[in-house]
Design an enzyme around this catalytic site. Sequence first.
Site, PDB file in Angstrom:
ATOM      1  N   ALA A   1      20.219 -10.924   3.122  1.00 25.00           N
ATOM      2  CA  ALA A   1      20.981 -10.782   1.881  1.00 25.00           C
ATOM      3  C   ALA A   1      21.141 -12.137   1.199  1.00 25.00           C
ATOM      4  O   ALA A   1      21.091 -13.174   1.841  1.00 25.00           O
ATOM      5  CB  ALA A   1      22.356 -10.197   2.189  1.00 25.00           C
ATOM      6  N   CYS A   2      21.340 -12.096  -0.107  1.00 23.29           N
ATOM      7  CA  CYS A   2      21.636 -13.272  -0.918  1.00 23.29           C
ATOM      8  C   CYS A   2      22.877 -13.966  -0.361  1.00 23.29           C
ATOM      9  O   CYS A   2      23.850 -13.274  -0.081  1.00 23.29           O
ATOM     10  CB  CYS A   2      21.881 -12.823  -2.362  1.00 23.29           C
ATOM     11  SG  CYS A   2      22.222 -14.117  -3.532  1.00 23.29           S
ATOM     12  N   PRO A   3      22.901 -15.283  -0.210  1.00 20.55           N
ATOM     13  CA  PRO A   3      21.875 -16.279  -0.525  1.00 20.55           C
ATOM     14  C   PRO A   3      21.041 -16.713   0.690  1.00 20.55           C
ATOM     15  O   PRO A   3      20.540 -17.833   0.717  1.00 20.55           O
ATOM     16  CB  PRO A   3      22.717 -17.447  -1.033  1.00 20.55           C
ATOM     17  CG  PRO A   3      23.945 -17.396  -0.163  1.00 20.55           C
ATOM     18  CD  PRO A   3      24.169 -15.927   0.178  1.00 20.55           C
TER      19      PRO A   3
END
Lengths: 83, 138
Positions: free
Chosen positions: A20-22
């Site tokens: 997942a981001c980041p």
Amino acid sequence: MSTLMSKLQIDKTIDARGMACPGPLMNLIGAIRQGQVGQVFEVLSSDEGSKTDIPAWLTKARHDLVEVVQDNGYTHFIVRKAR
Amino acid sequence: MVDEKDKPLSLVMFSGTDDKLTAAAVLAVGAAVMGRPVNLFLQYYALDAFRVGKVKADHAISPEATESQAPIIRGHKGQHWSELLKQAKDVGEVNIQACALSMDMFGIGREDLDPMVDGIEGVAAFMASVSDGQVVFI
């Protein structure tokens, strides 16, 4: 798999697909910090945020974004450590 | 003149639920990687979440999450907010300060706080670190 246009030899591939981001950006930052100037890194990311974050960070940190290739469900980023 | 992009980002962290702590940590890591100094000021319920031994506890999620959203947030594969903050500190200039008033209110001492907290300060000192940057309250 799509064909990458650049003929650069890739020194390290960071497979961050599923993160997942980041996460993918952070993994790239870690690899670049440990790498040598001139080394080429490939990041594989399925995170939509990477499409904006990786170019933005590379501009700020003054490293080269050599190529971005969209693949099936993920993106390849080819990056050169410039300094 | 300071480049707009280099101005500090200052977050007042008030909420102690995992969703808001995560949202704040994502902002912090983003600002840190882009080279902006980051100031975090921990108040109230957010401060309580930074107690030794409580960081990885279940801090629930905020009431605005609906019944259908709550399990989605709980099941998300993203990193824990404390890991994001450690990454932010690792790559950038991130200063985490506990609000002196909240420390007093909850009877929390320096030794009760997780080591990622850099110190205790009052609101005027926080405002001095804010300088000409923005303040975000979460």
